[in-house]
Design a protein around this motif. Sequence first.
Motif, PDB file in Angstrom:
ATOM      1  N   SER A  18      51.265  47.337  44.307  1.00  0.00           N
ATOM      2  CA  SER A  18      52.558  46.844  44.595  1.00  0.00           C
ATOM      3  C   SER A  18      52.440  45.464  45.138  1.00  0.00           C
ATOM      4  N   ILE A  19      53.715  44.674  45.017  1.00  0.00           N
ATOM      5  CA  ILE A  19      53.764  43.403  45.480  1.00  0.00           C
ATOM      6  C   ILE A  19      55.203  43.197  45.978  1.00  0.00           C
ATOM      7  N   THR A  20      55.378  42.583  47.305  1.00  0.00           N
ATOM      8  CA  THR A  20      56.640  42.155  47.690  1.00  0.00           C
ATOM      9  C   THR A  20      57.119  40.864  47.479  1.00  0.00           C
ATOM     10  N   SER A  21      58.411  40.736  47.808  1.00  0.00           N
ATOM     11  CA  SER A  21      58.838  39.377  47.506  1.00  0.00           C
ATOM     12  C   SER A  21      58.139  38.260  48.264  1.00  0.00           C
ATOM     13  N   GLY A  22      57.585  38.613  49.509  1.00  0.00           N
ATOM     14  CA  GLY A  22      56.777  37.658  50.256  1.00  0.00           C
ATOM     15  C   GLY A  22      55.208  37.586  49.738  1.00  0.00           C
ATOM     16  N   VAL A  40      41.147  51.572  42.738  1.00  0.00           N
ATOM     17  CA  VAL A  40      41.152  50.224  41.965  1.00  0.00           C
ATOM     18  C   VAL A  40      40.944  49.135  42.879  1.00  0.00           C
ATOM     19  N   LYS A  41      41.020  49.206  43.903  1.00  0.00           N
ATOM     20  CA  LYS A  41      40.452  47.967  44.918  1.00  0.00           C
ATOM     21  C   LYS A  41      39.086  47.446  44.208  1.00  0.00           C
ATOM     22  N   GLY A  42      39.414  46.061  44.219  1.00  0.00           N
ATOM     23  CA  GLY A  42      38.180  45.298  43.828  1.00  0.00           C
ATOM     24  C   GLY A  42      38.032  45.049  42.624  1.00  0.00           C
ATOM     25  N   ARG A  43      38.796  45.775  41.477  1.00  0.00           N
ATOM     26  CA  ARG A  43      38.734  45.709  40.112  1.00  0.00           C
ATOM     27  C   ARG A  43      40.252  45.171  39.696  1.00  0.00           C
ATOM     28  N   VAL A  44      41.218  45.299  40.413  1.00  0.00           N
ATOM     29  CA  VAL A  44      42.554  44.976  39.934  1.00  0.00           C
ATOM     30  C   VAL A  44      43.325  44.111  40.975  1.00  0.00           C
ATOM     31  N   THR A  45      44.014  42.951  40.298  1.00  0.00           N
ATOM     32  CA  THR A  45      44.991  41.954  41.060  1.00  0.00           C
ATOM     33  C   THR A  45      46.302  42.125  40.493  1.00  0.00           C
ATOM     34  N   ILE A  46      47.004  42.196  41.181  1.00  0.00           N
ATOM     35  CA  ILE A  46      48.738  42.106  40.894  1.00  0.00           C
ATOM     36  C   ILE A  46      49.178  40.883  41.488  1.00  0.00           C
ATOM     37  N   SER A  47      50.236  40.336  40.902  1.00  0.00           N
ATOM     38  CA  SER A  47      50.592  38.833  40.890  1.00  0.00           C
ATOM     39  C   SER A  47      52.143  38.847  40.321  1.00  0.00           C
ATOM     40  N   ARG A  48      52.844  37.972  40.709  1.00  0.00           N
ATOM     41  CA  ARG A  48      54.071  37.750  40.284  1.00  0.00           C
ATOM     42  C   ARG A  48      54.385  36.322  39.891  1.00  0.00           C
ATOM     43  N   ASP A  49      55.045  35.863  39.034  1.00  0.00           N
ATOM     44  CA  ASP A  49      55.350  34.423  38.791  1.00  0.00           C
ATOM     45  C   ASP A  49      56.326  33.684  39.917  1.00  0.00           C
TER      46      ASP A  49
END
Length: 123
Positions: A50-54, A63-72
Amino acid sequence: QVQLVESGGGLVQPGGSLRLSCAASGSIVSINSMGWYRQAPGNQRELVASITSGGSTKYADSVKGRVTISRDNAGNTMYLQMNGLKPEDTAVYYCNANGLRSWSGRYSNFDSWGQGTQVTVSS
């Protein structure tokens, strides 16, 4: 209403990579947080990342170390870059977003889900 559309799923060999996208649209005023969940047959839906507005992120231990979450920059599109995929990553991946929307001149909270995209990791 707020709509979420996922894309990027598919069949990949173990060790391969996939990039999932989730585009949010509709009468969105702001998005507090977005997240990726997955559900394998016979299992409960679980949080992947998950990713917050901040920009704060959270990852499942699996999944740690294998996955990256991002937002535009606009904040309405979210991505999940998955590397080193394993057969146990096979599941339907769902996008979730919550925040504030406008409707008929009023504001209300929303918590929306996408339709899901299948990820299959197999040789």
